[in-house]
Design a protein around this motif. Structure first.
Motif, PDB file in Angstrom:
ATOM      1  N   THR A   1       0.827  -1.195   0.000  1.00 14.40           N
ATOM      2  CA  THR A   1       0.000   0.000   0.000  1.00 14.40           C
ATOM      3  C   THR A   1       0.867   1.253   0.000  1.00 14.40           C
ATOM      4  OG1 THR A   1      -0.143   0.158   2.419  1.00 14.40           O
ATOM      5  CG2 THR A   1      -1.819  -1.158   1.306  1.00 14.40           C
ATOM      6  N   MET A   2       0.288   2.340  -0.507  1.00 14.52           N
ATOM      7  CA  MET A   2       0.911   3.659  -0.413  1.00 14.52           C
ATOM      8  C   MET A   2      -0.179   4.704  -0.533  1.00 14.52           C
ATOM      9  SD  MET A   2       2.773   4.584  -4.059  1.00 14.52           S
ATOM     10  CE  MET A   2       3.897   3.191  -4.038  1.00 14.52           C
ATOM     11  N   THR A   3       0.173   5.946  -0.270  1.00 13.54           N
ATOM     12  CA  THR A   3      -0.729   7.064  -0.503  1.00 13.54           C
ATOM     13  C   THR A   3       0.055   8.204  -1.128  1.00 13.54           C
ATOM     14  OG1 THR A   3      -2.431   8.492   0.503  1.00 13.54           O
ATOM     15  CG2 THR A   3      -0.408   8.186   1.768  1.00 13.54           C
ATOM     16  N   THR A   4      -0.638   9.168  -1.663  1.00 13.97           N
ATOM     17  CA  THR A   4       0.004  10.352  -2.214  1.00 13.97           C
ATOM     18  C   THR A   4      -0.966  11.515  -2.108  1.00 13.97           C
ATOM     19  OG1 THR A   4       1.343  11.166  -4.068  1.00 13.97           O
ATOM     20  CG2 THR A   4      -0.751  10.126  -4.629  1.00 13.97           C
ATOM     21  N   HIS A   5      -0.481  12.705  -2.425  1.00 14.43           N
ATOM     22  CA  HIS A   5      -1.318  13.893  -2.295  1.00 14.43           C
ATOM     23  C   HIS A   5      -0.735  15.007  -3.155  1.00 14.43           C
ATOM     24  CE1 HIS A   5       2.001  14.611   0.482  1.00 14.43           C
ATOM     25  NE2 HIS A   5       1.769  15.899   0.318  1.00 14.43           N
ATOM     26  N   GLY A   6      -1.562  16.000  -3.440  1.00 12.62           N
ATOM     27  CA  GLY A   6      -1.097  17.215  -4.090  1.00 12.62           C
ATOM     28  C   GLY A   6      -0.337  16.983  -5.384  1.00 12.62           C
ATOM     29  N   GLU A   7       0.769  17.734  -5.540  1.00 12.86           N
ATOM     30  CA  GLU A   7       1.564  17.676  -6.757  1.00 12.86           C
ATOM     31  C   GLU A   7       2.202  16.316  -6.977  1.00 12.86           C
ATOM     32  OE1 GLU A   7       1.925  20.041  -9.153  1.00 12.86           O
ATOM     33  OE2 GLU A   7       0.319  21.031  -8.066  1.00 12.86           O
ATOM     34  N   ARG A   8       2.357  15.536  -5.913  1.00 15.48           N
ATOM     35  CA  ARG A   8       2.999  14.228  -6.067  1.00 15.48           C
ATOM     36  C   ARG A   8       2.151  13.258  -6.882  1.00 15.48           C
ATOM     37  NH1 ARG A   8       6.327  12.373  -0.697  1.00 15.48           N
ATOM     38  NH2 ARG A   8       7.588  14.248  -0.426  1.00 15.48           N
ATOM     39  N   LEU A   9       0.879  13.543  -7.031  1.00 13.60           N
ATOM     40  CA  LEU A   9       0.007  12.652  -7.787  1.00 13.60           C
ATOM     41  C   LEU A   9       0.516  12.459  -9.215  1.00 13.60           C
ATOM     42  CD1 LEU A   9      -2.681  11.034  -7.837  1.00 13.60           C
ATOM     43  CD2 LEU A   9      -3.794  13.145  -8.630  1.00 13.60           C
ATOM     44  N   ARG A  10       1.148  13.487  -9.780  1.00 16.14           N
ATOM     45  CA  ARG A  10       1.583  13.382 -11.173  1.00 16.14           C
ATOM     46  C   ARG A  10       2.767  12.440 -11.353  1.00 16.14           C
ATOM     47  NH1 ARG A  10       4.068  19.513 -11.908  1.00 16.14           N
ATOM     48  NH2 ARG A  10       5.538  19.439 -10.169  1.00 16.14           N
TER      49      ARG A  10
ATOM     50  N   THR B   1     -10.765   7.223   0.476  1.00 21.82           N
ATOM     51  CA  THR B   1     -11.184   7.196   1.865  1.00 21.82           C
ATOM     52  C   THR B   1     -11.468   8.618   2.321  1.00 21.82           C
ATOM     53  OG1 THR B   1     -10.599   6.373   4.078  1.00 21.82           O
ATOM     54  CG2 THR B   1      -8.828   7.393   2.769  1.00 21.82           C
ATOM     55  N   ASP B   2     -12.048   8.743   3.502  1.00 20.36           N
ATOM     56  CA  ASP B   2     -12.341  10.080   4.032  1.00 20.36           C
ATOM     57  C   ASP B   2     -11.044  10.821   4.336  1.00 20.36           C
ATOM     58  OD1 ASP B   2     -15.049   9.576   3.906  1.00 20.36           O
ATOM     59  OD2 ASP B   2     -15.152   8.809   5.960  1.00 20.36           O
ATOM     60  N   PRO B   3     -11.025  12.149   4.172  1.00 18.92           N
ATOM     61  CA  PRO B   3      -9.830  12.936   4.500  1.00 18.92           C
ATOM     62  C   PRO B   3      -9.617  13.002   6.006  1.00 18.92           C
ATOM     63  CG  PRO B   3     -11.636  14.377   3.888  1.00 18.92           C
ATOM     64  CD  PRO B   3     -12.110  12.981   3.626  1.00 18.92           C
ATOM     65  N   GLY B   4      -8.417  13.460   6.384  1.00 15.93           N
ATOM     66  CA  GLY B   4      -8.126  13.686   7.793  1.00 15.93           C
ATOM     67  C   GLY B   4      -7.135  12.728   8.403  1.00 15.93           C
ATOM     68  N   LEU B   5      -6.758  11.681   7.671  1.00 13.98           N
ATOM     69  CA  LEU B   5      -5.819  10.696   8.212  1.00 13.98           C
ATOM     70  C   LEU B   5      -4.365  11.078   7.964  1.00 13.98           C
ATOM     71  CD1 LEU B   5      -7.649   7.415   7.135  1.00 13.98           C
ATOM     72  CD2 LEU B   5      -7.464   8.320   9.454  1.00 13.98           C
ATOM     73  N   GLY B   6      -4.113  11.979   7.029  1.00 21.72           N
ATOM     74  CA  GLY B   6      -2.742  12.372   6.732  1.00 21.72           C
ATOM     75  C   GLY B   6      -1.912  11.199   6.255  1.00 21.72           C
ATOM     76  N   VAL B   7      -0.691  11.086   6.795  1.00 18.61           N
ATOM     77  CA  VAL B   7       0.226  10.024   6.373  1.00 18.61           C
ATOM     78  C   VAL B   7      -0.329   8.640   6.700  1.00 18.61           C
ATOM     79  CG1 VAL B   7       1.564  10.018   8.521  1.00 18.61           C
ATOM     80  CG2 VAL B   7       2.661   9.353   6.377  1.00 18.61           C
ATOM     81  N   HIS B   8      -1.224   8.548   7.661  1.00 18.46           N
ATOM     82  CA  HIS B   8      -1.803   7.257   8.037  1.00 18.46           C
ATOM     83  C   HIS B   8      -2.796   6.739   7.000  1.00 18.46           C
ATOM     84  CE1 HIS B   8      -0.003   7.536  12.082  1.00 18.46           C
ATOM     85  NE2 HIS B   8      -0.286   8.817  11.996  1.00 18.46           N
TER      86      HIS B   8
END
Length: 313
Positions: A69-78, A125-132
């Motif tokens: 698993t991983m997550t990303t956000h913002g400009e890193r999505l590209r 998923t719902d926002p608010g978890l940050g890095v988790h």
């Protein structure tokens, strides 16, 4: 631009990327940025770019035991496709590879759509978890009967990355397995030394004093996943920006020492441009790791780490 990026090899890698742009529609964001990698990594990135444009090979293997698993956000999505593609070209592949996002996309980037056709799951998923976000939605919705491997969105992983984690887990069952760990320093049984003073791990033995970092990947056994789930979202109050701190606390609390794959740390090249944003400066230079270690660990877990340290020294 540093000397390495001005070498003929780097120039050839950039030239190859520009030639590929004709076929694949635009120069990748990762070429020619301020933090461009050395020639061999630039060449690897070019190869991953080509692979993403041409390959139909699946990036998962249903017979494998692990979920990544991983997550990303913002400009890193590209650019997150590069980390995913590097995992998907591995000598072994995960059973599932899940990218968690905390908000719907108006349009999924083309390179991620390509990866979806080859096995990538993009889940929301719902926002608010940050890095988790990288693991909690999985823990709270799945059966938790398989090893879970955390990965980061800003690393170009080598082909043997998952295979080495798997082999170490087979050799050391009941342990957290990581490619990169630090040795926790303590000034007393109740006080941690500053995170910036911790020594790099130089052992492939399992210890509670070893603190794994997810940047190079770490594997959690199913039993530990269930223990983390049982404590709910307390991490939002005690370790909101430091998932590694929360993992370590849970591992020590529940009797899972951490083993580094080799007797030296492994840390691979960042995806160029990815370090313009991130939590590293906040957690390390800003002292948040120290504050969250203090807020998370209990007298019981501190005592266990201290006792383990005495067996090593």
């Amino acid at each position: 631009m540093d000397r390495a990026t001005r070498t003929p090899g780097a120039a050839r890698a950039r030239g190859a990327a520009r030639a590929l742009a004709v076929a694949f529609g635009g120069l990748p964001h990762t070429v020619g940025t301020v933090d461009s990698p050395p020639p061999h990594v630039a060449g690897d990135i070019t190869g991953l770019w080509l692979r993403n444009g041409r390959s139909r090979e699946r990036i998962i293997d249903p017979t494998s035991p692990e979920v990544v698993t991983m997550t990303t956000h913002g400009e890193r999505l590209r650019d997150v496709w590069l980390a995913i593609e590097s995992i998907g070209r591995g000598t072994v592949k995960p059973q599932r590879l899940v990218l968690w996002l905390d908000r719907p996309l108006s349009r999924t980037p083309r390179r991620l759509r390509v990866l979806q056709k080859r096995g990538l799951e993009i889940r929301f998923t719902d926002p608010g978890l940050g890095v988790h976000t990288k693991y909690w939605p999985y823990l709270s919705t799945e059966r938790l009967d398989r090893p879970l491997v955390m990965s980061d969105d800003d690393i170009v992983y080598p082909a043997t990355w998952l295979e080495e984690l798997r082999e170490a887990a087979a050799e050391s069952p009941g342990c957290v397995i990581a490619h990169r760990a630090h040795v926790i320093g303590m000034s007393s049984e109740s006080e941690f030394s500053p995170y910036s003073s911790w020594a790099p791990c130089e052992s492939a033995e399992a210890h509670y004093t070893h603190f794994a970092t997810s940047v190079s990947g770490q594997l959690l056994p199913p039993e530990l996943q269930r223990a983390i789930l049982a404590d709910g979202t307390e991490f939002l109050h005690r370790a909101p920006t430091a998932d590694d701190v929360w993992f370590h606390y849970q591992a020590v609390k529940n009797g899972f020492p951490t083993r580094q794959v080799l007797d030296r740390q492994q840390h691979w090249w960042f995806i160029p441009g990815s370090q313009e944003t991130g939590l590293n400066a906040i957690n390390v230079a800003g002292g948040e790791n120290d504050r969250q270690m203090a807020a998370t660990h209990t007298p019981g877990t501190r005592s266990r780490i201290w006792a383990d340290a005495q067996t090593i020294n």
